[in-house]
Design a protein around this motif. Structure first.
Motif, PDB file in Angstrom:
ATOM      1  N   LEU A 117      53.717  41.761  32.576  1.00 32.14           N
ATOM      2  CA  LEU A 117      53.094  41.666  33.905  1.00 32.14           C
ATOM      3  C   LEU A 117      51.983  40.622  33.898  1.00 32.14           C
ATOM      4  CD1 LEU A 117      53.039  42.827  36.790  1.00 32.14           C
ATOM      5  CD2 LEU A 117      51.362  44.509  35.987  1.00 32.14           C
ATOM      6  N   GLY A 118      51.198  40.587  32.840  1.00 29.71           N
ATOM      7  CA  GLY A 118      50.113  39.619  32.770  1.00 29.71           C
ATOM      8  C   GLY A 118      50.601  38.184  32.660  1.00 29.71           C
ATOM      9  N   ILE A 119      51.563  37.956  31.787  1.00 32.38           N
ATOM     10  CA  ILE A 119      52.050  36.594  31.548  1.00 32.38           C
ATOM     11  C   ILE A 119      52.823  36.051  32.753  1.00 32.38           C
ATOM     12  CG2 ILE A 119      53.645  35.217  30.146  1.00 32.38           C
ATOM     13  CD1 ILE A 119      52.888  37.085  27.785  1.00 32.38           C
ATOM     14  N   LEU A 120      53.672  36.883  33.356  1.00 33.85           N
ATOM     15  CA  LEU A 120      54.558  36.389  34.410  1.00 33.85           C
ATOM     16  C   LEU A 120      54.014  36.580  35.832  1.00 33.85           C
ATOM     17  CD1 LEU A 120      58.047  37.582  33.087  1.00 33.85           C
ATOM     18  CD2 LEU A 120      56.907  35.372  32.759  1.00 33.85           C
ATOM     19  N   VAL A 121      53.081  37.509  36.014  1.00 31.25           N
ATOM     20  CA  VAL A 121      52.628  37.796  37.388  1.00 31.25           C
ATOM     21  C   VAL A 121      51.124  37.607  37.536  1.00 31.25           C
ATOM     22  CG1 VAL A 121      52.610  39.485  39.277  1.00 31.25           C
ATOM     23  CG2 VAL A 121      54.552  39.414  37.681  1.00 31.25           C
ATOM     24  N   ASP A 122      50.325  38.517  36.988  1.00 27.16           N
ATOM     25  CA  ASP A 122      48.877  38.445  37.204  1.00 27.16           C
ATOM     26  C   ASP A 122      48.170  39.293  36.152  1.00 27.16           C
ATOM     27  OD1 ASP A 122      46.612  37.779  39.318  1.00 27.16           O
ATOM     28  OD2 ASP A 122      46.334  39.877  38.716  1.00 27.16           O
ATOM     29  N   TRP A 123      47.116  38.737  35.540  1.00 25.22           N
ATOM     30  CA  TRP A 123      46.416  39.465  34.482  1.00 25.22           C
ATOM     31  C   TRP A 123      45.536  40.585  35.014  1.00 25.22           C
ATOM     32  CZ3 TRP A 123      47.811  39.822  29.741  1.00 25.22           C
ATOM     33  CH2 TRP A 123      48.513  38.780  29.125  1.00 25.22           C
ATOM     34  N   PHE A 124      45.008  40.449  36.229  1.00 21.97           N
ATOM     35  CA  PHE A 124      44.230  41.529  36.826  1.00 21.97           C
ATOM     36  C   PHE A 124      45.127  42.744  37.045  1.00 21.97           C
ATOM     37  CE2 PHE A 124      41.449  42.789  40.735  1.00 21.97           C
ATOM     38  CZ  PHE A 124      40.960  43.884  40.027  1.00 21.97           C
ATOM     39  N   PRO A 162      49.422  53.086  41.304  1.00 22.96           N
ATOM     40  CA  PRO A 162      50.516  52.117  41.454  1.00 22.96           C
ATOM     41  C   PRO A 162      50.466  51.235  42.703  1.00 22.96           C
ATOM     42  CG  PRO A 162      51.374  54.115  40.514  1.00 22.96           C
ATOM     43  CD  PRO A 162      49.937  54.397  40.840  1.00 22.96           C
ATOM     44  N   PRO A 163      50.159  51.760  43.912  1.00 27.49           N
ATOM     45  CA  PRO A 163      50.086  50.832  45.050  1.00 27.49           C
ATOM     46  C   PRO A 163      48.961  49.813  44.913  1.00 27.49           C
ATOM     47  CG  PRO A 163      49.330  53.024  45.686  1.00 27.49           C
ATOM     48  CD  PRO A 163      49.952  53.155  44.339  1.00 27.49           C
ATOM     49  N   VAL A 164      47.892  50.188  44.213  1.00 27.48           N
ATOM     50  CA  VAL A 164      46.801  49.244  43.963  1.00 27.48           C
ATOM     51  C   VAL A 164      47.275  48.155  43.009  1.00 27.48           C
ATOM     52  CG1 VAL A 164      44.420  48.995  43.187  1.00 27.48           C
ATOM     53  CG2 VAL A 164      45.146  51.123  44.301  1.00 27.48           C
ATOM     54  N   VAL A 165      47.992  48.555  41.966  1.00 30.89           N
ATOM     55  CA  VAL A 165      48.539  47.573  41.016  1.00 30.89           C
ATOM     56  C   VAL A 165      49.502  46.635  41.741  1.00 30.89           C
ATOM     57  CG1 VAL A 165      49.835  47.242  38.877  1.00 30.89           C
ATOM     58  CG2 VAL A 165      48.307  49.203  39.111  1.00 30.89           C
ATOM     59  N   GLY A 166      50.328  47.195  42.634  1.00 27.67           N
ATOM     60  CA  GLY A 166      51.257  46.370  43.398  1.00 27.67           C
ATOM     61  C   GLY A 166      50.552  45.364  44.275  1.00 27.67           C
ATOM     62  N   TRP A 167      49.520  45.813  44.984  1.00 25.30           N
ATOM     63  CA  TRP A 167      48.749  44.915  45.853  1.00 25.30           C
ATOM     64  C   TRP A 167      48.116  43.791  45.041  1.00 25.30           C
ATOM     65  CZ3 TRP A 167      47.417  45.296  51.241  1.00 25.30           C
ATOM     66  CH2 TRP A 167      46.438  44.408  51.658  1.00 25.30           C
ATOM     67  N   VAL A 168      47.493  44.144  43.923  1.00 26.49           N
ATOM     68  CA  VAL A 168      46.834  43.140  43.083  1.00 26.49           C
ATOM     69  C   VAL A 168      47.852  42.174  42.486  1.00 26.49           C
ATOM     70  CG1 VAL A 168      45.470  42.810  40.976  1.00 26.49           C
ATOM     71  CG2 VAL A 168      44.864  44.634  42.579  1.00 26.49           C
ATOM     72  N   ALA A 169      49.032  42.673  42.145  1.00 27.48           N
ATOM     73  CA  ALA A 169      50.086  41.787  41.636  1.00 27.48           C
ATOM     74  C   ALA A 169      50.463  40.737  42.673  1.00 27.48           C
ATOM     75  CB  ALA A 169      51.315  42.603  41.240  1.00 27.48           C
ATOM     76  N   ALA A 170      50.404  41.116  43.955  1.00 32.10           N
ATOM     77  CA  ALA A 170      50.787  40.194  45.025  1.00 32.10           C
ATOM     78  C   ALA A 170      49.662  39.245  45.419  1.00 32.10           C
ATOM     79  CB  ALA A 170      51.243  40.982  46.256  1.00 32.10           C
ATOM     80  N   THR A 171      48.406  39.697  45.284  1.00 34.36           N
ATOM     81  CA  THR A 171      47.284  38.904  45.797  1.00 34.36           C
ATOM     82  C   THR A 171      46.299  38.450  44.735  1.00 34.36           C
ATOM     83  OG1 THR A 171      45.883  40.848  46.199  1.00 34.36           O
ATOM     84  CG2 THR A 171      47.423  40.214  47.953  1.00 34.36           C
ATOM     85  N   GLY A 172      46.261  39.137  43.612  1.00 33.99           N
ATOM     86  CA  GLY A 172      45.270  38.820  42.591  1.00 33.99           C
ATOM     87  C   GLY A 172      43.898  39.389  42.873  1.00 33.99           C
ATOM     88  N   SER A 173      43.777  40.210  43.922  1.00 35.60           N
ATOM     89  CA  SER A 173      42.465  40.755  44.298  1.00 35.60           C
ATOM     90  C   SER A 173      42.627  42.123  44.940  1.00 35.60           C
ATOM     91  CB  SER A 173      41.751  39.812  45.268  1.00 35.60           C
ATOM     92  OG  SER A 173      42.507  39.672  46.464  1.00 35.60           O
TER      93      SER A 173
END
Length: 312
Positions: A117-124, A162-173
């Motif tokens: 997830l960190g390498i391909l999407v977002d480290w946050f 999980p929905p927070v992780v999903g949101w952050v994966a999409a926006t980085g914030s």
């Protein structure tokens, strides 16, 4: 005579009896399906555009991370799983998967889900996923579950992330919307699980777990279910008048919340025999539908504009 001849059983390599289905059971697929669904809602609701391949990658990593948590939970809880009717048929108590195999499986999945997830999407997002796994396995499973009747209340934070992780994966914030989703799941968890614990109390007594009905009694648990349900309904409806979620969501949250409250009131009123057990079972079952309906409404509301934009 050689050592091998003296102790053939001890030195013979272990041959695993586990099937693919046993390893899938370690992932807790029912819990994983809820995690995937709520994470998808977080991704789709997020502003901006996320490539479908990235969406799939993020969901896969979140799902695998949830499965890793389940496997590590079963590894640590193998002693109490063996004495509880609800969990006695799990692969470890049945001897089909050994504890070291389950531990290695869970740790491997944890590592690859977080780093992929960190390498391909977002480290946050990856850091939040790592925290979710840590919180569920260490804070909830190893500490809270066996030490306090508030285990479900505090431990529910892991299932709400999980929905927070999903949101952050999409926006980085972070933003208010995913925190509202977190709050809904967090407040939903106690009445949902305490309803189960009311008609599974004997299981928790055998396992010597300090669940609320065991420590405080069923009547106190019924009161807590009712109080948490009232707060849950208020928090679930609040995003509509505050302008974060639309009118369709507000109507669904109000109607489904009224139904949820009705079932909670029945649990509070029915205190003896088969009627009390039936009321608790109905609340447990409906609570799953309640959460699904809320998040499905948000998912549809977020997908419709995307579909219209693509069609135009």
């Amino acid at each position: 005579m050689s050592i091998v001849e003296n102790h053939p059983a001890e030195l013979a390599p272990h041959v695993s009896e586990a099937t693919v289905g046993d390893y899938l059971a370690l992932l807790k697929p029912r819990v994983m399906s809820l995690v995937i669904f709520t994470a998808l809602v977080g991704i789709v609701m997020a502003p901006g555009h996320m490539h479908p391949v990235m969406v799939f990658t993020a969901l896969l990593c979140i799902a695998v991370g949830a499965g890793a948590s389940g496997a590590l939970n079963m590894w640590y809880d193998r002693d109490i799983d063996a004495v509880m009717q609800r969990t006695a048929k799990r692969p470890i108590p049945q001897g089909r998967i050994t504890p070291p195999e389950a531990l290695a499986f869970g740790m491997t999945l944890s590592f690859f889900s977080v780093f992929t997830l960190g390498i391909l999407v977002d480290w946050f997002a990856a850091a939040l996923l790592a925290f979710t796994i840590f919180f569920y396995v260490v804070v909830y499973t190893m500490w809270l579950k066996r030490s306090t009747p508030q285990n479900i209340v505090i431990g529910g934070a892991a299932g709400a992330l999980p929905p927070v992780v999903g949101w952050v994966a999409a926006t980085g914030s972070l933003a208010i919307e995913p925190l509202l989703l977190f709050g809904i799941i967090f407040l939903w968890t106690p009445p949902h699980f305490w309803a189960l614990s009311l008609y599974r109390t004997d299981d928790f007594v055998r396992a010597k777990l300090p669940m609320l009905p065991v420590v405080a009694g069923p009547d106190a648990t019924r009161l807590q279910i009712l109080l948490y349900t009232l707060v849950l309904i208020a928090v679930a409806i609040a995003p509509w008048p505050l302008g974060y979620f639309d009118r369709a969501y507000g109507v669904v949250a109000t109607v489904s919340g009224a139904a949820m409250l009705w079932f909670a009131v029945q649990v509070f009123r029915q205190r003896q025999g088969a009627a009390a057990e039936a009321a608790a079972r109905k609340l447990f079952t409906f609570s799953i539908l309640y959460l699904f309906v809320l998040f499905a409404t948000l998912l549809v509301g977020a997908l419709v504009p995307i579909a219209l934009r693509i069609a135009s």
